[in-house]
Design a protein around this motif. Structure first.
Motif, PDB file in Angstrom:
ATOM      1  N   PRO A 104      24.016  28.750  30.981  1.00 38.72           N
ATOM      2  CA  PRO A 104      23.082  28.858  32.119  1.00 38.72           C
ATOM      3  C   PRO A 104      22.631  30.287  32.385  1.00 38.72           C
ATOM      4  N   GLY A 105      23.562  31.235  32.277  1.00 36.74           N
ATOM      5  CA  GLY A 105      23.195  32.632  32.489  1.00 36.74           C
ATOM      6  C   GLY A 105      22.262  33.155  31.423  1.00 36.74           C
ATOM      7  N   LEU A 106      22.476  32.728  30.182  1.00 41.63           N
ATOM      8  CA  LEU A 106      21.596  33.150  29.096  1.00 41.63           C
ATOM      9  C   LEU A 106      20.186  32.631  29.306  1.00 41.63           C
ATOM     10  N   LEU A 107      20.059  31.360  29.663  1.00 47.58           N
ATOM     11  CA  LEU A 107      18.731  30.778  29.880  1.00 47.58           C
ATOM     12  C   LEU A 107      18.026  31.428  31.068  1.00 47.58           C
ATOM     13  N   SER A 108      18.779  31.726  32.114  1.00 46.67           N
ATOM     14  CA  SER A 108      18.180  32.347  33.304  1.00 46.67           C
ATOM     15  C   SER A 108      17.716  33.768  33.017  1.00 46.67           C
ATOM     16  N   ALA A 168      16.637  34.912  30.052  1.00 46.46           N
ATOM     17  CA  ALA A 168      15.655  34.987  28.962  1.00 46.46           C
ATOM     18  C   ALA A 168      14.315  35.523  29.467  1.00 46.46           C
ATOM     19  N   GLN A 169      13.651  36.300  28.644  1.00 45.88           N
ATOM     20  CA  GLN A 169      12.363  36.897  28.996  1.00 45.88           C
ATOM     21  C   GLN A 169      11.306  36.519  27.952  1.00 45.88           C
ATOM     22  N   ASP A 170      10.057  36.733  28.311  1.00 46.12           N
ATOM     23  CA  ASP A 170       8.929  36.466  27.400  1.00 46.12           C
ATOM     24  C   ASP A 170       9.007  35.046  26.832  1.00 46.12           C
ATOM     25  N   VAL A 171       9.288  34.088  27.702  1.00 44.47           N
ATOM     26  CA  VAL A 171       9.501  32.701  27.264  1.00 44.47           C
ATOM     27  C   VAL A 171       8.156  32.018  26.993  1.00 44.47           C
ATOM     28  N   ARG A 172       8.058  31.383  25.849  1.00 47.65           N
ATOM     29  CA  ARG A 172       6.830  30.659  25.495  1.00 47.65           C
ATOM     30  C   ARG A 172       7.195  29.326  24.849  1.00 47.65           C
ATOM     31  N   THR A 173       6.547  28.261  25.302  1.00 49.24           N
ATOM     32  CA  THR A 173       6.716  26.951  24.694  1.00 49.24           C
ATOM     33  C   THR A 173       5.765  26.852  23.515  1.00 49.24           C
ATOM     34  N   GLN A 174       6.316  26.544  22.329  1.00 51.84           N
ATOM     35  CA  GLN A 174       5.502  26.547  21.111  1.00 51.84           C
ATOM     36  C   GLN A 174       5.049  25.164  20.660  1.00 51.84           C
ATOM     37  N   ALA A 175       5.957  24.184  20.728  1.00 48.70           N
ATOM     38  CA  ALA A 175       5.619  22.887  20.141  1.00 48.70           C
ATOM     39  C   ALA A 175       6.623  21.833  20.567  1.00 48.70           C
ATOM     40  N   GLU A 176       6.295  20.596  20.252  1.00 48.32           N
ATOM     41  CA  GLU A 176       7.241  19.495  20.368  1.00 48.32           C
ATOM     42  C   GLU A 176       7.742  19.152  18.971  1.00 48.32           C
ATOM     43  N   GLU A 177       9.052  18.949  18.819  1.00 42.46           N
ATOM     44  CA  GLU A 177       9.595  18.528  17.539  1.00 42.46           C
ATOM     45  C   GLU A 177      10.975  17.922  17.718  1.00 42.46           C
ATOM     46  N   LYS A 178      11.488  17.327  16.668  1.00 44.21           N
ATOM     47  CA  LYS A 178      12.766  16.638  16.726  1.00 44.21           C
ATOM     48  C   LYS A 178      13.918  17.592  16.412  1.00 44.21           C
ATOM     49  N   VAL A 179      15.029  17.386  17.122  1.00 44.88           N
ATOM     50  CA  VAL A 179      16.303  17.997  16.762  1.00 44.88           C
ATOM     51  C   VAL A 179      17.271  16.838  16.571  1.00 44.88           C
ATOM     52  N   GLY A 180      17.545  16.510  15.331  1.00 43.99           N
ATOM     53  CA  GLY A 180      18.266  15.274  15.073  1.00 43.99           C
ATOM     54  C   GLY A 180      17.394  14.099  15.484  1.00 43.99           C
ATOM     55  N   ASP A 181      17.922  13.257  16.361  1.00 48.93           N
ATOM     56  CA  ASP A 181      17.151  12.106  16.850  1.00 48.93           C
ATOM     57  C   ASP A 181      16.489  12.383  18.196  1.00 48.93           C
ATOM     58  N   ALA A 182      16.674  13.568  18.727  1.00 50.92           N
ATOM     59  CA  ALA A 182      16.176  13.872  20.069  1.00 50.92           C
ATOM     60  C   ALA A 182      14.810  14.548  20.024  1.00 50.92           C
ATOM     61  N   ALA A 183      13.912  14.109  20.896  1.00 48.90           N
ATOM     62  CA  ALA A 183      12.619  14.773  21.064  1.00 48.90           C
ATOM     63  C   ALA A 183      12.835  16.031  21.894  1.00 48.90           C
ATOM     64  N   ALA A 184      12.281  17.147  21.429  1.00 49.27           N
ATOM     65  CA  ALA A 184      12.571  18.430  22.068  1.00 49.27           C
ATOM     66  C   ALA A 184      11.331  19.313  22.124  1.00 49.27           C
ATOM     67  N   TYR A 185      11.393  20.302  23.004  1.00 51.75           N
ATOM     68  CA  TYR A 185      10.411  21.382  23.032  1.00 51.75           C
ATOM     69  C   TYR A 185      11.015  22.593  22.324  1.00 51.75           C
ATOM     70  N   ARG A 186      10.232  23.212  21.459  1.00 56.52           N
ATOM     71  CA  ARG A 186      10.651  24.461  20.815  1.00 56.52           C
ATOM     72  C   ARG A 186      10.054  25.640  21.569  1.00 56.52           C
ATOM     73  N   LEU A 187      10.899  26.596  21.929  1.00 57.08           N
ATOM     74  CA  LEU A 187      10.457  27.771  22.673  1.00 57.08           C
ATOM     75  C   LEU A 187      10.905  29.038  21.958  1.00 57.08           C
ATOM     76  N   THR A 188      10.215  30.125  22.221  1.00 58.03           N
ATOM     77  CA  THR A 188      10.685  31.441  21.802  1.00 58.03           C
ATOM     78  C   THR A 188      10.951  32.262  23.052  1.00 58.03           C
ATOM     79  N   ALA A 189      11.906  33.181  22.956  1.00 59.32           N
ATOM     80  CA  ALA A 189      12.251  34.009  24.110  1.00 59.32           C
ATOM     81  C   ALA A 189      13.010  35.234  23.646  1.00 59.32           C
ATOM     82  N   THR A 190      12.954  36.286  24.445  1.00 59.51           N
ATOM     83  CA  THR A 190      13.784  37.456  24.224  1.00 59.51           C
ATOM     84  C   THR A 190      15.099  37.244  24.979  1.00 59.51           C
TER      85      THR A 190
END
Length: 215
Positions: free
Chosen positions: A127-131, A133-155
């Motif tokens: 939780p502290g790491l996610l809070s 994070a900086q320069d957060v951008r949502t890039q795409a939707e894609e699968k992680v295993g069987d789960a539908a997920a959002y892919r993001l980049t962040a510092t």
């Protein structure tokens, strides 16, 4: 001819409109990261895997196990320390039970372990790491295993990331995958000097019992 040109133009406009709609349909990165931090604070148990590639400059090469919100944990870890060492561990309260390929379990305190690697921080530190994070951008939707997920980049700041991947010496531009349905973190992938490391989380809130090993 005009009819054909009109159809071509209309088709191009339709594709452009669809692309724009696809981009704008992705959730705001900082807002999504905030929801994920809140969701992770409510997690009771989780299974984790840490995997490195190409020998990055961190001591942990591989780790996997199960964790509880209270900080208890069990699993195995491979650490580069005077050669590659594989260790079984059980954390219960302030006591750590550990053993190598031969011999029985020995004990140390959680504080002593934390100087090397504290696997329970994989859950408690997220939780502290996610809070942070900086320069957060949502890039795409894609699968992680069987789960539908959002892919993001962040510092990701060094101090918060080091709780998950010990030995990180500076902030890192990482990639994260967040579950669409639950907002829980599924995976983090970070480039490190000489290689990379990936932390994968699964089996959220599955029953986990951590007890001291039998002597």
């Amino acid at each position: 001819m005009r009819t054909i040109l009109g159809l071509v133009v209309a088709g191009l406009l339709l594709v452009t409109a669809c692309d724009a709609k696809s981009e704008t349909s992705l959730p705001d990165g900082p807002a999504l990261m905030k929801r994920s931090a809140e969701a992770m604070r409510a997690v009771k148990t989780v299974a984790f895997t840490i995997e490195t590639k190409d020998k990055p400059a961190v001591p942990v090469r591989h780790a996997e196990g199960s964790l509880t919100k209270e900080g208890d944990a069990k699993g195995t870890v491979q650490i580069e320390m005077l050669g590659l060492q594989e260790i079984d561990f059980v954390l219960v309260g302030d006591t750590v039970y550990f053993k190598g390929p031969t011999g029985g379990y020995q004990t140390m305190t959680r504080q002593q372990l934390a100087a090397i690697y504290d696997p329970s921080a994989v859950l408690t530190g997220v939780p502290g790491l996610l809070s942070a994070a900086q320069d957060v951008r949502t890039q795409a939707e894609e699968k992680v295993g069987d789960a539908a997920a959002y892919r993001l980049t962040a510092t990701l700041p060094q101090d918060a990331l080091a709780a998950l991947v010990p030995g990180v010496q500076q902030k890192v531009a990482g990639t994260l995958w967040i579950d669409k349905a639950t907002s829980r973190l599924l995976k983090i992938d970070v480039p490190l000097g000489g290689g990379s490391a990936a932390v994968t989380l699964a089996d959220y809130d599955a029953p986990v019992t951590v007890t001291p090993p039998t002597p």
